[in-house]
Design a protein around this motif. Structure first.
Motif, PDB file in Angstrom:
ATOM      1  N   LEU A  69       0.826  -1.207   0.000  1.00  0.00           N
ATOM      2  CA  LEU A  69       0.000   0.000   0.000  1.00  0.00           C
ATOM      3  C   LEU A  69       0.864   1.262   0.000  1.00  0.00           C
ATOM      4  CD1 LEU A  69      -2.838   1.289   0.279  1.00  0.00           C
ATOM      5  CD2 LEU A  69      -2.558   1.120   2.756  1.00  0.00           C
ATOM      6  N   TRP A  70       1.863   1.303   0.872  1.00  0.00           N
ATOM      7  CA  TRP A  70       2.709   2.488   0.956  1.00  0.00           C
ATOM      8  C   TRP A  70       3.622   2.626  -0.255  1.00  0.00           C
ATOM      9  CZ3 TRP A  70       1.881   6.516   3.810  1.00  0.00           C
ATOM     10  CH2 TRP A  70       1.121   6.383   4.972  1.00  0.00           C
ATOM     11  N   ALA A  71       4.085   1.509  -0.798  1.00  0.00           N
ATOM     12  CA  ALA A  71       4.922   1.566  -2.003  1.00  0.00           C
ATOM     13  C   ALA A  71       4.135   2.140  -3.177  1.00  0.00           C
ATOM     14  CB  ALA A  71       5.443   0.174  -2.335  1.00  0.00           C
ATOM     15  N   LEU A  72       2.889   1.707  -3.337  1.00  0.00           N
ATOM     16  CA  LEU A  72       2.046   2.225  -4.418  1.00  0.00           C
ATOM     17  C   LEU A  72       1.710   3.697  -4.208  1.00  0.00           C
ATOM     18  CD1 LEU A  72      -0.401  -0.795  -4.967  1.00  0.00           C
ATOM     19  CD2 LEU A  72       1.483  -0.058  -6.436  1.00  0.00           C
ATOM     20  N   ARG A  73       1.508   4.105  -2.968  1.00  0.00           N
ATOM     21  CA  ARG A  73       1.223   5.517  -2.692  1.00  0.00           C
ATOM     22  C   ARG A  73       2.409   6.405  -3.037  1.00  0.00           C
ATOM     23  NH1 ARG A  73      -1.875   5.087   3.211  1.00  0.00           N
ATOM     24  NH2 ARG A  73      -3.952   4.549   2.387  1.00  0.00           N
ATOM     25  N   ILE A  74       3.619   5.948  -2.711  1.00  0.00           N
ATOM     26  CA  ILE A  74       4.827   6.723  -3.048  1.00  0.00           C
ATOM     27  C   ILE A  74       4.972   6.826  -4.561  1.00  0.00           C
ATOM     28  CG2 ILE A  74       7.346   6.720  -2.931  1.00  0.00           C
ATOM     29  CD1 ILE A  74       7.098   5.434  -0.160  1.00  0.00           C
ATOM     30  N   LEU A  75       4.755   5.707  -5.258  1.00  0.00           N
ATOM     31  CA  LEU A  75       4.833   5.709  -6.724  1.00  0.00           C
ATOM     32  C   LEU A  75       3.794   6.651  -7.323  1.00  0.00           C
ATOM     33  CD1 LEU A  75       6.097   4.491  -9.280  1.00  0.00           C
ATOM     34  CD2 LEU A  75       4.385   2.654  -9.145  1.00  0.00           C
ATOM     35  N   LEU A  76       2.597   6.658  -6.778  1.00  0.00           N
ATOM     36  CA  LEU A  76       1.544   7.551  -7.264  1.00  0.00           C
ATOM     37  C   LEU A  76       1.920   9.012  -7.032  1.00  0.00           C
ATOM     38  CD1 LEU A  76      -1.309   8.083  -8.351  1.00  0.00           C
ATOM     39  CD2 LEU A  76      -2.172   7.784  -6.015  1.00  0.00           C
ATOM     40  N   PHE A  77       2.505   9.306  -5.884  1.00  0.00           N
ATOM     41  CA  PHE A  77       2.894  10.686  -5.584  1.00  0.00           C
ATOM     42  C   PHE A  77       3.960  11.185  -6.551  1.00  0.00           C
ATOM     43  CE2 PHE A  77       5.566  13.718  -3.167  1.00  0.00           C
ATOM     44  CZ  PHE A  77       4.618  14.729  -3.015  1.00  0.00           C
ATOM     45  N   VAL A  78       4.952  10.335  -6.869  1.00  0.00           N
ATOM     46  CA  VAL A  78       5.994  10.716  -7.826  1.00  0.00           C
ATOM     47  C   VAL A  78       5.392  10.953  -9.203  1.00  0.00           C
ATOM     48  CG1 VAL A  78       8.081   9.910  -9.001  1.00  0.00           C
ATOM     49  CG2 VAL A  78       7.812   9.524  -6.551  1.00  0.00           C
ATOM     50  N   THR A  79       4.451  10.090  -9.598  1.00  0.00           N
ATOM     51  CA  THR A  79       3.766  10.263 -10.892  1.00  0.00           C
ATOM     52  C   THR A  79       2.958  11.559 -10.908  1.00  0.00           C
ATOM     53  OG1 THR A  79       3.586   7.852 -11.077  1.00  0.00           O
ATOM     54  CG2 THR A  79       2.192   9.170 -12.530  1.00  0.00           C
ATOM     55  N   PHE A  80       2.317  11.875  -9.794  1.00  0.00           N
ATOM     56  CA  PHE A  80       1.487  13.078  -9.688  1.00  0.00           C
ATOM     57  C   PHE A  80       2.321  14.348  -9.875  1.00  0.00           C
ATOM     58  CE2 PHE A  80      -0.134  16.402  -6.774  1.00  0.00           C
ATOM     59  CZ  PHE A  80      -1.307  16.713  -7.437  1.00  0.00           C
ATOM     60  N   ILE A  81       3.444  14.451  -9.153  1.00  0.00           N
ATOM     61  CA  ILE A  81       4.259  15.663  -9.276  1.00  0.00           C
ATOM     62  C   ILE A  81       4.958  15.729 -10.632  1.00  0.00           C
ATOM     63  CG2 ILE A  81       4.624  15.811  -6.791  1.00  0.00           C
ATOM     64  CD1 ILE A  81       7.463  14.720  -7.267  1.00  0.00           C
ATOM     65  N   SER A  82       5.265  14.558 -11.214  1.00  0.00           N
ATOM     66  CA  SER A  82       5.863  14.558 -12.552  1.00  0.00           C
ATOM     67  C   SER A  82       4.882  15.088 -13.582  1.00  0.00           C
ATOM     68  CB  SER A  82       6.296  13.133 -12.917  1.00  0.00           C
ATOM     69  OG  SER A  82       6.788  13.086 -14.241  1.00  0.00           O
ATOM     70  N   LYS A  83       3.613  14.747 -13.425  1.00  0.00           N
ATOM     71  CA  LYS A  83       2.581  15.232 -14.345  1.00  0.00           C
ATOM     72  C   LYS A  83       2.376  16.730 -14.202  1.00  0.00           C
ATOM     73  CE  LYS A  83      -0.293  14.160 -17.586  1.00  0.00           C
ATOM     74  NZ  LYS A  83       0.208  13.624 -18.869  1.00  0.00           N
ATOM     75  N   LEU A  84       2.645  17.264 -13.028  1.00  0.00           N
ATOM     76  CA  LEU A  84       2.519  18.707 -12.810  1.00  0.00           C
ATOM     77  C   LEU A  84       3.673  19.484 -13.456  1.00  0.00           C
ATOM     78  CD1 LEU A  84       1.365  18.920  -9.080  1.00  0.00           C
ATOM     79  CD2 LEU A  84      -0.002  19.392 -11.118  1.00  0.00           C
TER      80      LEU A  84
END
Length: 274
Positions: A69-84
């Protein structure tokens, strides 16, 4: 300084243009964030069901699911800021430096995480076991990433850090499936030793919760200055241990009184967990 209306209009136009240019990135990033959070919950739920269906240990199931769960959340956060549009390489470097600083300041937490991994791997206990550790006797309710949640007999919840738990002594009362109650009865020197022994053994044999194999034992343990001490040792299943312990105390005292055998005013029970 006077601000001219033309300047205000110019700034407003620039702001609107930037907002229009940036809005697709913002919208797509937010969309990724919300969809990602939903997908993570769905994936976590599916993984848990698969592990449960394969009869994986409940403790290991929850631990692995939490890490995923935490690994996927970290990956999602990196993807989110990269998209920004934020440079992830710079962010990863900053995150690494922050991680080092946080790691140095949270050495105890890292020790607890490592302790949790050791508990999961070597399994000194599992959820549902009754253990004695760190001065606490309780049933394991949940093994989390940093702490183990224990539930005492009087319904108190105790959180023990995994680091201290993995490095300390642990008594697991549930691992073998059977337990022996070590009790001591003291009678006066005027009493018939054989008669007292037969009475105590008969009490144990009549209790259906006392196991026949291993067989219960009654023998003279000690001769003190004022009494003859008998060791009374019945075996029981873990789930019946508390009942056997208390019933043996009560029934042996009643049987000795009925036989006219003088019980000395102290009885020692060598178990602390009922």
């Amino acid at each position: 300084m006077d601000i001219q209306p033309d300047q205000i209009t110019n700034y407003a136009d620039k702001f609107i243009n930037v907002l229009i240019d940036y809005s697709p990135k913002l919208i797509s990033a937010l969309l990724i964030l919300f969809v990602g959070l939903y997908a993570i919950r769905l994936i976590n739920r599916i993984i848990r069901k698969i592990m449960i269906k394969r009869n994986l240990d409940p403790t290991l199931t929850k631990f692995l699911a939490d890490i995923l769960l935490w690994a996927l959340r970290i990956l999602l956060f990196v993807t989110f800021i990269s998209k920004l549009g934020i440079e992830t390489s710079s962010f990863v470097a900053i995150l690494g430096a922050m991680g080092l600083a946080v790691g140095l300041s949270l050495q105890g937490s890292l020790s607890n995480f490592a302790g949790g991994m050791l508990i999961i791997l070597f399994k000194p206990f599992k959820v549902g076991d009754t253990i004695e550790a760190q001065g606490v006797i309780a049933t394991v309710s949940e093994i989390q990433i940093f702490v183990t949640k224990l539930l005492t007999a009087n319904n108190q919840t105790v959180f023990v850090p995994n680091g201290a738990l993995s490095n300390g002594n642990i008594i697991n009362y549930s691992m073998q499936g059977e337990r022996r109650a070590d009790l001591t009865f003291a009678i006066s020197y005027d009493s018939d030793i054989k008669k007292a022994k037969d009475i105590l053994l008969d009490v144990l044999n009549k209790n259906p919760k006392v196991l026949k194999n291993p067989a219960p034992e009654v023998f003279v343990k000690n001769l003190t200055s004022s009494a003859i001490e008998f060791a009374v040792r019945p075996w029981a299943k873990n789930e019946n241990f508390g009942a056997v312990f208390t019933e043996t105390l009560e029934n042996c005292k009643t049987a000795l009184d009925q036989a006219g055998i003088d019980v000395q005013p102290f009885t020692i029970g060598a178990s602390k967990n009922l």
